[in-house]
Design an enzyme around this catalytic site. Structure first.
Site, short mmCIF file in Angstrom:
data_model
loop_
_atom_site.label_atom_id
_atom_site.label_comp_id
_atom_site.label_asym_id
_atom_site.label_seq_id
_atom_site.Cartn_x
_atom_site.Cartn_y
_atom_site.Cartn_z
CE LYS A 95 -4.40 1.14 2.34
NZ LYS A 95 -5.16 0.73 3.61
C1 E4P Z 1 -8.44 1.83 3.70
O1 E4P Z 1 -7.81 0.95 3.05
C2 E4P Z 1 -8.22 2.42 4.90
O2 E4P Z 1 -7.47 1.47 5.70
C3 E4P Z 1 -9.35 2.74 5.52
O3 E4P Z 1 -10.51 2.18 4.67
C4 E4P Z 1 -9.56 4.14 6.18
O4 E4P Z 1 -10.68 4.21 6.55
P1 E4P Z 1 -11.23 5.64 7.53
O5 E4P Z 1 -11.23 6.95 6.78
O6 E4P Z 1 -12.26 5.00 8.49
O7 E4P Z 1 -9.90 5.83 8.59
#
Ligand code: E4P
Length: 222
Positions: free
Chosen positions: A83
């Site tokens: 990522k």
């Molecule tokens: C995606 O890969 C992220 O980890 C996640 O969806 C972020 O979500 P949030 O905005 O609830 O922190």
């Protein structure tokens, strides 16, 4: 139509694995910090629970550092997806890792232009954060629609991974709008199958059954 769980909590991940509807996992530095466990330890456990893609996020801000981290992370399992943030350095790292056959998930995507560049860099997945867009008064689900239109018109292979999910409606609207994957927190997965009318209906069925004097099919075996 793939469902990933957005979590680094081993208990949650084991529970969804048993449910049989989870195709992969996404983590981020915040979720890893919340787990209270060492990064490598958590990831090594997760890859043994869910056979699908497991996103592990780099923390370097420069492409060289990101690539070095990626090379270490992919040693943990074949299912690891790197990522990377949707920054200039993240895109550079994405291009490089794609050339090496390493799968990537370009995260923190908030515009169709960013999604365009993620695709040009060879990202395996792009993660539009729909909840965070809604939080600032924008329309997160509409971004999914726009990215889908752009990718379809240009036969782009990058998969749209809807992230930052805040409600069951976000999940279904994302799929209706063309997301290939939706990653959702454990709480939202529970909300997806819970309905008060299901609980009420089931209670009534069991009561009627008991009152009728019928016996379970299993009782005949005793
Ligand atoms: C995606 O890969 C992220 O980890 C996640 O969806 C972020 O979500 P949030 O905005 O609830 O922190």
């Amino acid at each position: 139509m793939k469902i990933f769980i957005d979590s680094a909590d081993i208990k949650e991940i084991k529970t969804v694995a048993e449910l049989g509807v989870c195709d992969g996992v996404t983590t981020n530095p915040t979720l890893i910090a919340k787990s209270g466990q060492d990064f490598k330890t958590v990831l090594s456990e997760i890859v043994n629970i869910i056979p699908g893609p497991i996103s592990a996020e780099v923390i370097s801000l420069d492409s060289k550092g990101m690539i070095k981290e990626a090379e270490e992370l992919v040693k943990l399992a074949n299912s690891i997806v790197i990522k990377l943030p949707l920054t200039e350095e993240g895109l550079k790292a994405c291009k490089y890792l794609n050339g090496k056959g390493i799968k990537t998930n370009v995260t923190l995507c908030f515009s169709v232009g960013q999604a365009l560049l993620a695709a040009k860099s060879g990202a395996t997945y792009v993660s539009p954060f729909i909840g965070r867009l809604d939080d600032i008064g924008e329309d997160g689900v509409n971004l999914i629609k726009e990215i889908k239109a752009l990718y379809s018109a240009n036969k782009v292979e990058t998969k749209i991974l809807a992230a930052s999910i805040r409600s069951p409606r976000h999940v279904t609207d994302s799929f209706i709008s063309g997301a290939d994957v939706v990653t959702l927190p454990f709480k939202i997965l529970l909300q997806l199958y819970t309905h008060p009318l299901t609980d009420k209906g089931l209670k009534q069925f069991i009561e009627d059954w008991k009152n009728s004097g019928q016996r379970s099919i299993l009782a005949e075996k005793i």
